[in-house]
Design an enzyme around this catalytic site. Structure first.
Site, PDB file in Angstrom:
ATOM      1  N   HIS A 275       0.805  -1.227   0.000  1.00  0.00           N
ATOM      2  CA  HIS A 275       0.000   0.000   0.000  1.00  0.00           C
ATOM      3  C   HIS A 275       0.837   1.275   0.000  1.00  0.00           C
ATOM      4  O   HIS A 275       0.302   2.359  -0.221  1.00  0.00           O
ATOM      5  CB  HIS A 275      -0.969   0.001   1.190  1.00  0.00           C
ATOM      6  CG  HIS A 275      -2.147  -0.912   0.998  1.00  0.00           C
ATOM      7  ND1 HIS A 275      -2.058  -2.271   1.125  1.00  0.00           N
ATOM      8  CD2 HIS A 275      -3.432  -0.646   0.644  1.00  0.00           C
ATOM      9  CE1 HIS A 275      -3.239  -2.810   0.892  1.00  0.00           C
ATOM     10  NE2 HIS A 275      -4.095  -1.851   0.582  1.00  0.00           N
ATOM     11  N   SER A 297      -7.464   0.107  -2.277  1.00  0.00           N
ATOM     12  CA  SER A 297      -6.713  -0.518  -1.191  1.00  0.00           C
ATOM     13  C   SER A 297      -7.447  -1.794  -0.815  1.00  0.00           C
ATOM     14  O   SER A 297      -8.611  -1.977  -1.160  1.00  0.00           O
ATOM     15  CB  SER A 297      -6.656   0.414   0.025  1.00  0.00           C
ATOM     16  OG  SER A 297      -7.839   0.304   0.811  1.00  0.00           O
ATOM     17  N   ASP A 298      -6.783  -2.684  -0.091  1.00  0.00           N
ATOM     18  CA  ASP A 298      -7.534  -3.757   0.544  1.00  0.00           C
ATOM     19  C   ASP A 298      -8.081  -3.194   1.861  1.00  0.00           C
ATOM     20  O   ASP A 298      -7.753  -2.078   2.274  1.00  0.00           O
ATOM     21  CB  ASP A 298      -6.665  -5.006   0.740  1.00  0.00           C
ATOM     22  CG  ASP A 298      -7.516  -6.266   0.891  1.00  0.00           C
ATOM     23  OD1 ASP A 298      -8.733  -6.137   1.142  1.00  0.00           O
ATOM     24  OD2 ASP A 298      -6.970  -7.383   0.762  1.00  0.00           O
ATOM     25  N   TYR A 299      -8.927  -3.962   2.488  1.00  0.00           N
ATOM     26  CA  TYR A 299      -9.641  -3.584   3.718  1.00  0.00           C
ATOM     27  C   TYR A 299      -8.697  -2.974   4.768  1.00  0.00           C
ATOM     28  O   TYR A 299      -7.847  -3.672   5.303  1.00  0.00           O
ATOM     29  CB  TYR A 299     -10.238  -4.873   4.265  1.00  0.00           C
ATOM     30  CG  TYR A 299     -11.451  -4.762   5.112  1.00  0.00           C
ATOM     31  CD1 TYR A 299     -12.700  -5.049   4.588  1.00  0.00           C
ATOM     32  CD2 TYR A 299     -11.350  -4.411   6.446  1.00  0.00           C
ATOM     33  CE1 TYR A 299     -13.827  -4.988   5.382  1.00  0.00           C
ATOM     34  CE2 TYR A 299     -12.471  -4.343   7.241  1.00  0.00           C
ATOM     35  CZ  TYR A 299     -13.714  -4.630   6.704  1.00  0.00           C
ATOM     36  OH  TYR A 299     -14.828  -4.573   7.496  1.00  0.00           O
ATOM     37  N   GLY A 301      -6.178  -1.407   4.430  1.00  0.00           N
ATOM     38  CA  GLY A 301      -4.765  -1.547   4.031  1.00  0.00           C
ATOM     39  C   GLY A 301      -3.975  -0.253   4.165  1.00  0.00           C
ATOM     40  O   GLY A 301      -2.778  -0.286   4.458  1.00  0.00           O
TER      41      GLY A 301
END
Ligand code: NOJ
Length: 752
Positions: A275, A297-299, A301
């Site tokens: 990230h 982004s991921d959760y 992240g």
């Protein structure tokens, strides 16, 4: 050259620092000339297209409104709260056409600029109609299977108001302990790339504005499958050559196929979390690959950059992630919270914000959301259609791998008088969906067909009994006696063992990959009866099953086969479907061998049982229990007649056709996967002992033959070096063709 992990601060025109991993290497690449991955021009990110509607909006938007577009939340409450301030770009994990329309109405009718929301969901292998898990789809060696899943899923999800799926997952991995191996296509980058491209095309079609299509998301960028110890989210320390040769190819192929979005991964890459990793996101993805969509982004992240130790606080995290190339923040809220302040402090730029907004709005434009923000609630798909069920059943049959079949015990005769089904997975429903079951397992979802019901339907004349024997992971063996009794009373026993759905997937790493609980003893107890039996495996990862291999006459790997699982398993058990799947991942003999993968490098001392001082274990035979590409059929095949169209391939513009003939030498129709592997025995970076570079699944009637051909170009023989430069080196290339990674038919040519 700087060492991997070192940072350099690259001054942009505004004097703002952009973190770029391996900036020193980037400089070296810039000097690399033709073939360099990051050319001087590509080191700058490709600019998103200019769309008049987007530009007009951008001109009107305040900084706050722009930052709002970068925010993605995962609940209805969070969405309403953010909408109240007019600062929201998208919502995920909320389902139901009416609910989504209601949220959309607030955005379109209640905010100043009336910008529609994008609605995302993890539609991984089905929405209402669950297909086999992606690892199983990899085993089909048939991109059309992935395409069928994506086409059905896209139609169902879009009609439910979803615009955007967080799929395909394309993380190559050598880690069977990692639960997320279930979500990808296994250990090979070429296979993973082919399956990923088929999924991207299936989800997106030609036009993501179509009411039957979704925007896809290539995830997780990148090298998430390299998690140390197979523990989810764990550190990844990877050489540049391996990053580019092993982990990146499916992403590169997906960008070339037009994937609309990319998701960053939770892991570090050589010390820099994805990230905040400007090298992979900015230089490689948006620069060298020319990706014009947006990165989500991921959760949380972005926020996790704090715990990783890259950022001191949320503002720092946003200041690292946005310039690195993360356009939209999922769940955590650092962009909207700190973006304006960071801009004032000149830690991020207006251009960086505009670039991210532009990318997101462009995807919304392409989805047709400005013209049609709402979904037709009357058209919502709430249950699988007969056609979707048929497609899922067919796909599941194509994914199954016959690991062993002595006797042969399989297929079973449809006229069989009695069948005992043993093992608690014999009556499992939702476990057959595996991880990420579309709409989930709650009320209103369609439970999968059990193995018992599938067998009853396939052999209507048979007496079918069911005895659990034990649970999947318990230690109680008191049910074994009843299971043995049932086996003794039946003509044949089908033992269904493996893993529950929760044992693979996200945050589901296992330190051992044996059959959980006492299931192996259950199989031994059935063997003790001396009666014929077969084992069906339901699982989301490779398992260590040497004992099963020694005792069971037949083993069918069914994976998590989806909503029609029981029928699909019975189709194969009774021969309506002749299995033709192949392993997309090596099956180790013991967990201590991990990582074990077919495309490994040679050592200077390759394993030799006769020589102690070679690369092996004292206490275990070398090699996997079942190799990558392995899978049997109810018929037999011969592959011969290997031919090369030339003996020399010019490194520039060269081309060689490789062909071989495959003949069905048995008595029934069946499928064979003809596989082509290459080896470069002498290179400036040691090369894998084999690399898959072609496969084709063919269906042949008994006695029929077909010539299969593959075209090789310099791209197939080249590789990335440790400066991320693609090299095609002169010298010999060995070709292997066969029906697994142990193929022996061989020839060679020379790259000139
Ligand atoms: C976390 C997972 O890593 C990712 O794959 C998924 O898409 C998101 N959560 C959203 O559910």
């Amino acid at each position: 050259m700087e060492q991997p992990g070192s940072h350099d601060a690259t001054a942009t025109a505004e004097g703002v620092n952009r973190r770029s991993l391996l900036a020193g290497v980037g400089g070296l690449l810039a000097a690399g000339g033709a073939g360099a991955l990051v050319s001087p021009a590509a080191a700058e990110a490709v600019r998103p297209e200019r769309d008049p509607r987007v530009e007009a909006l951008l001109a009107k938007m305040t900084v706050e409104e722009k930052l709002g577009q970068l925010q993605l939340v995962g609940t209805e409450d969070a969405a309403r709260a953010a909408l109240a301030t007019g600062r929201l770009g998208g919502v995920f994990s909320v389902v139901g056409a009416a609910k989504l329309n209601a949220l959309q109405r607030v955005a379109v009718e209640g905010t100043r600029l009336r910008i529609p929301l994008i609605f995302g969901l993890d539609v991984i292998h089905g929405y209402t109609t669950n297909f086999p898990i992606p690892l199983a789809q990899g085993a089909s060696f048939d991109p059309a299977v992935a395409g069928a899943d994506a086409t059905v899923s896209a139609r169902e999800a879009r009609r439910g108001g979803i615009h955007w799926t967080y799929a395909p997952m394309m993380d190559v991995t050598h880690e069977p302990r990692w639960g997320r191996i279930a979500e990808g296509s296994g250990e090979d980058p070429f296979l993973a790339a082919r399956m990923a491209v088929a999924k991207v095309r299936g989800y997106q079609g030609d036009d993501i504005a179509s009411p039957d299509r979704l925007a896809a998301c290539a995830k997780h960028f990148v090298a998430y499958g390299g998690a140390e110890g197979g523990r989810d989210y764990n550190t990844v320390d990877v050489s540049l050559q391996r990053l580019h040769n092993l982990y990146l190819p499916p992403f590169k192929a997906s960008v070339e196929a037009g994937v609309a979005t990319v998701m960053a991964s939770f892991n570090t890459i050589s010390g820099v979390p994805a990230h905040g990793n400007g090298y992979v996101l900015h230089d490689v993805l948006k620069g060298a690959y020319g990706f014009r969509g947006f990165v989500v982004s991921d959760y949380t992240g972005v926020e996790e950059l704090i715990l990783h130790g890259l950022a001191g606080d949320g503002a720092d995290a946003a200041a690292a992630a946005l310039p690195a190339g993360v356009d939209m923040e999922m769940v955590s809220t650092n962009y909207v919270r700190y973006g304006a302040r960071l801009l004032a402090e000149r830690r991020i730029t207006r251009e960086q914000i505009d670039d991210a907004v532009r990318r997101i709005l462009l995807v919304k434009v392409k989805l047709g959301l400005f013209e049609r923000p709402y979904v037709d609630e009357a058209g919502e798909v709430k249950a699988p259609s007969p056609a979707a069920l048929a497609a899922s059943r067919q796909a599941a049959g194509r994914c199954m791998v016959l690991l062993k079949n002595d006797g042969p015990v399989l297929p079973l005769a449809k006229s069989v008088g009695s069948v005992a089904v043993v093992g608690s997975l014999g009556t499992a429903t939702y476990d057959l969906n595996g991880t990420w079951a579309g709409l989930g397992t709650g009320a209103g979802t369609t439970p999968p067909v059990t193995v018992v019901d599938g067998i009853k339907a396939a052999a209507p004349g048979a007496t079918v009994t069911y005895t659990a024997g034990c649970t999947v992971d318990g230690t109680d063996t008191s049910g074994f006696a009843a299971a043995q009794q049932a086996a003794r009373a039946a003509e044949v026993t089908v033992v269904v063992v493996g893993e529950t759905a929760a044992m693979s997937g996200e945050a589901a790493a296992r330190s051992t990959i044996d059959l959980p609980g006492v299931q192996e003893q259950l199989v031994a107890a059935i063997e003790e009866t001396g009666k014929p039996f077969v084992v069906v495996l339901v699982n989301g990862r490779p398992l260590t099953i040497p004992a099963l291999h020694d005792t069971a006459p037949a083993i069918l790997e069914a994976w998590a086969p989806g909503v029609q699982g029981g029928h699909a398993i019975a189709d194969v058990l009774f021969g309506a479907v002749n299995p033709g799947g192949k392993l997309p991942v090596s099956f180790p003999r013991a967990v201590g061998q991990v990582p074990i993968y077919y495309n490994h490098e040679n050592t200077g001392r390759p394993a030799d049982p006769a020589n102690k001082y070679t690369s092996k274990y004292l206490d275990l035979a070398s090699g996997p229990l079942y190799e990558f590409g392995h899978g049997l059929s109810y018929t037999t095949f011969r592959i011969d007649g290997l031919r090369l169209s030339a003996t020399r391939m010019p490194a520039r513009g060269g081309r060689i056709e490789v062909s071989a003939r495959v003949t069905n030498t048995g008595a029934r129709a069946g499928d064979e996967v003809v596989q082509l592997y290459l080896r470069d025995p002498v290179a400036s970076i040691v090369q894998p002992v084999r690399r898959l570079r072609g496969f084709e699944r063919v269906t042949l009637a008994a006695g029929a033959a077909k010539t299969v051909s593959f075209t090789l170009t310099p791209e197939d023989v080249g590789f990335y070096d440790n400066a991320a430069k693609f090299r095609v080196e002169p010298g010999e290339i060995q070709v292997y063709v066969g029906n697994s990674s142990a193929a022996t038919l061989t020839a060679s040519f020379t790259v000139t």
